[in-house]
Design an enzyme around this catalytic site. Structure first.
Site, PDB file in Angstrom:
ATOM      1  N   MET A   1       0.848  -1.186   0.000  1.00  0.00           N
ATOM      2  CA  MET A   1       0.000   0.000   0.000  1.00  0.00           C
ATOM      3  C   MET A   1       0.876   1.225   0.000  1.00  0.00           C
ATOM      4  O   MET A   1       1.904   1.260   0.687  1.00  0.00           O
ATOM      5  CB  MET A   1      -0.900   0.004   1.237  1.00  0.00           C
ATOM      6  CG  MET A   1      -2.012   1.009   1.167  1.00  0.00           C
ATOM      7  SD  MET A   1      -3.126   0.774  -0.230  1.00  0.00           S
ATOM      8  CE  MET A   1      -3.758  -0.863   0.124  1.00  0.00           C
ATOM      9  N   CYS A   2       0.475   2.222  -0.747  1.00  0.00           N
ATOM     10  CA  CYS A   2       1.269   3.429  -0.876  1.00  0.00           C
ATOM     11  C   CYS A   2       0.382   4.651  -0.752  1.00  0.00           C
ATOM     12  O   CYS A   2      -0.837   4.580  -0.841  1.00  0.00           O
ATOM     13  CB  CYS A   2       1.989   3.464  -2.223  1.00  0.00           C
ATOM     14  SG  CYS A   2       3.032   2.027  -2.523  1.00  0.00           S
ATOM     15  N   GLY A   3       1.031   5.792  -0.560  1.00  0.00           N
ATOM     16  CA  GLY A   3       0.349   7.071  -0.634  1.00  0.00           C
ATOM     17  C   GLY A   3       0.789   7.768  -1.900  1.00  0.00           C
ATOM     18  O   GLY A   3       1.989   7.881  -2.164  1.00  0.00           O
ATOM     19  N   ARG A  30       1.151   6.076   5.233  1.00  0.00           N
ATOM     20  CA  ARG A  30       0.731   5.033   4.303  1.00  0.00           C
ATOM     21  C   ARG A  30       1.931   4.329   3.685  1.00  0.00           C
ATOM     22  O   ARG A  30       1.843   3.147   3.343  1.00  0.00           O
ATOM     23  CB  ARG A  30      -0.103   5.637   3.172  1.00  0.00           C
ATOM     24  CG  ARG A  30      -1.452   6.145   3.554  1.00  0.00           C
ATOM     25  CD  ARG A  30      -2.187   6.699   2.341  1.00  0.00           C
ATOM     26  NE  ARG A  30      -2.416   5.658   1.355  1.00  0.00           N
ATOM     27  CZ  ARG A  30      -3.521   4.945   1.231  1.00  0.00           C
ATOM     28  NH1 ARG A  30      -4.521   5.158   2.061  1.00  0.00           N
ATOM     29  NH2 ARG A  30      -3.648   4.020   0.301  1.00  0.00           N
ATOM     30  N   ASN A  76      -0.945   2.781  -6.449  1.00  0.00           N
ATOM     31  CA  ASN A  76      -1.242   2.338  -5.094  1.00  0.00           C
ATOM     32  C   ASN A  76      -2.119   1.096  -5.174  1.00  0.00           C
ATOM     33  O   ASN A  76      -3.239   1.155  -5.681  1.00  0.00           O
ATOM     34  CB  ASN A  76      -1.979   3.443  -4.323  1.00  0.00           C
ATOM     35  CG  ASN A  76      -2.578   2.916  -3.029  1.00  0.00           C
ATOM     36  OD1 ASN A  76      -1.969   2.111  -2.343  1.00  0.00           O
ATOM     37  ND2 ASN A  76      -3.776   3.357  -2.709  1.00  0.00           N
TER      38      ASN A  76
END
Length: 569
Positions: A1-3, A30, A76
């Site tokens: 998961m990323c921002g 995140r 994401n």
């Protein structure tokens, strides 16, 4: 998961820069493993693309944004069901695909084939065009907002000033905007429009100040309705108050058995993908200096665990794919009683705590070799007030109802569990919408006084309504609050092949409301749980997390605006 964050500004003053720094700060939780950004200056304005990465896939950590030929990509999420080497990250995979594209048609042809929860931002440096989307099922968050400076696209935002107008991007398809004209938008639809989608698009245009034109319909193949040959009807079977006899009779019917076998194959595959596709180190070991030499035996997978049928099935299936010498975390959250009791063990004796203890005993009975680590999270009202006012309200934004507050806080505190080492959280989202688990599904059947066919149409209509609104009602918000704690939320029930299968079944092949509550609702899923060994859990009645954890008061109007989430203008 990323921002991920893309800010297009036609006025880069100091206030804009301070706003961007605040937004990047929200993204960092995140993606705590790596942050990077790219700034581009054009005659008409400036573009910032920034990414914060939580390493989950690929042999090594892949920073974002990433250049792919003429494109800059922010991604994401997770891709599944694709032919992709295990040693390459999803971001690098899509960047390599897009690098070969020369026009919008080719870009759309690549995006059409993607499966898995994701949000995506692509910037064409040559033509200065932004492409952005949420996946077809709307599982991951992407917020679009109009500011006095231009437009922002980002995973998580917050209310900063009265000039800001924000909306969760409706997951209707791939959007296309020329950054030189931030009022005109083209949309390539995932599927044909209906009345609900038209309303979402209208709201987008009004709130964000766009004029959106539908350009094409993409129609990924899995969205096409599948013709199934299962021939059974739960309503044709008698019930004599003995659920054991009923369940055993049903699972031995050839057509029901075939349906359960299909569900087992699809759900097992979905859980396997979501358990196996993760980094080899837990969040503690990842912080060690000599990462390459670290052998990690800590938990990397957790289940947000109320003890209900949905999450217990996920735990039981995860057991098949998590290495035998690693624990699996079961995280259960309880909120301080409002009754004024003195602090004691009984203070946390909420319904979900009791069912979690019962269900973990079933898991230990079925899988005694596994270390099931039940983590109890106890939240005082003072802790709730502090975190809601300082952080959680920004994660829930732009949603503002009491229901959003209750569910958002419950998921945030569960995923914030201080003793958890896991970086992936399995959640049971989608099970009620797909299998018919809400009271309103039963009410749709009971209140219809027509024929059996008309009653089933009434149930189907209610299921369709719930399914359409789940991205806006649950998924994006849950993604934001869970990811804030450095965990990737993964929902095995909301998977393309499972959705296609279950949405192709008739209501009477998934639930039966002539049977009692706790027996006939989500009947197909309960039969599956019974088939794989669950007994007491298979008969637990549906209980919403906000009531099971005692964060919410049943007398409150869940759809009313929360006083804690109001945007002060």
């Amino acid at each position: 998961m990323c921002g991920i964050l893309c800010a297009v500004s036609h006025d880069a003053d100091s206030n804009f820069q301070s706003l961007i720094e605040a937004l990047k700060g929200l993204m960092k939780n995140r993606g705590p493993d790596k942050q990077a950004e790219i700034k581009l200056n054009y005659e008409t304005g400036n573009i910032l693309l920034a990414g914060s990465v939580l390493w989950q896939q690929g042999a090594d950590l892949q920073k974002q944004p990433i250049n792919g030929g003429n494109f800059i990509i922010l991604f994401n999420g997770d891709f599944y069901n694709l032919q992709k080497p295990d040693n390459i990250s999803d971001t690098a995979f899509i960047a390599n695909k897009l690098a070969k594209c020369n026009n919008a048609e080719q870009i759309i042809s690549v995006l059409k084939l993607l499966e898995g929860p994701h949000s995506l931002i692509i910037f064409d440096k040559r033509d200065q065009i932004l492409y952005f989307s949420r996946d077809t099922l709307g599982r991951n968050s992407l917020i679009i907002e109009r500011t006095q400076y231009g437009i922002n696209l980002l995973s998580t935002s917050g209310y900063f000033n009265s000039n800001q107008l924000s909306l969760e991007l409706p997951p209707l398809g791939v959007y296309q905007i020329n950054t030189n004209n931030l009022t005109s938008c083209f949309l390539h639809l995932w599927q044909p429009m209906n009345e609900y989608a038209e309303q979402l698009l209208y709201n987008l245009d009004v709130v964000v100040g766009l004029k959106t034109t539908v350009e094409s319909i993409i129609s990924p193949s899995w969205l096409l309705k599948k013709n199934l040959e299962f021939d059974y009807d739960f309503y044709k079977f008698p019930y004599n108050a003995d659920h054991v006899e009923l369940y055993q009779n049903l699972i031995n019917q050839p057509q029901i058995k075939a349906s359960l076998n299909t569900l087992d194959k699809l759900l097992s595959n979905s859980v396997a993908n979501r358990v196996k596709c993760t980094a080899p180190l837990c969040r503690i070991c990842l912080s060690e200096l000599n990462q390459k030499e670290t052998v990690c035996r800590h938990a990397k997978i957790c289940i947000l665990f109320s003890g209900g049928i949905d999450c217990t099935i996920l735990a039981l299936l995860a057991n098949k794919f998590v290495p035998y010498n690693e624990p699996i975390e079961l995280i259960n959250v309880a909120f301080e009683s409002l009754s004024g009791q003195n602090v004691s063990e009984k203070l946390w004796d909420v319904p979900d705590r009791r069912t979690s203890l019962m269900s973990v005993n079933e898991l230990k009975r079925i899988c005694p070799e596994r270390f099931w680590n039940l983590l109890e999270v106890n939240v005082t009202r003072e802790e709730l007030k502090t975190q809601l006012s300082t952080r959680i309200k920004n994660l829930i934004y732009p949603l503002q109802t009491i229901l959003d507050e209750s569910l958002g806080c419950a998921y945030w505190f569960a995923s914030n569990c201080p003793n958890s080492t896991a970086r992936v959280a399995l959640i049971g989202s989608g099970a009620d919408e797909l299998f018919g688990g809400y009271c309103r599904h039963r009410n749709a059947y009971r209140r219809c006084l027509g024929t059996n066919s008309e009653r089933q149409l009434s149930v189907q209509s209610e299921l369709d309504v719930d399914w359409q609104r789940i991205p806006a009602r649950n998924l994006a918000r849950d993604d934001r609050v869970i990811a804030d704690n450095g965990k990737t939320a993964r929902s095995p029930f909301i998977e393309e092949n499972i959705v296609q299968f279950l949405r192709s079944l008739e209501p009477f092949q998934k639930c039966c409301f002539s049977f009692p509550e706790g027996v006939g609702d989500k009947l197909l899923l309960r039969l599956y749980g019974y088939k794989i060994g669950l007994r007491d859990v298979a008969l637990l009645k549906k209980r919403a997390i906000q009531f099971g954890s005692r964060i919410a008061n049943k007398r409150e109007n869940a759809s009313a605006q929360s006083e804690h989430l109001k945007c002060n203008t």
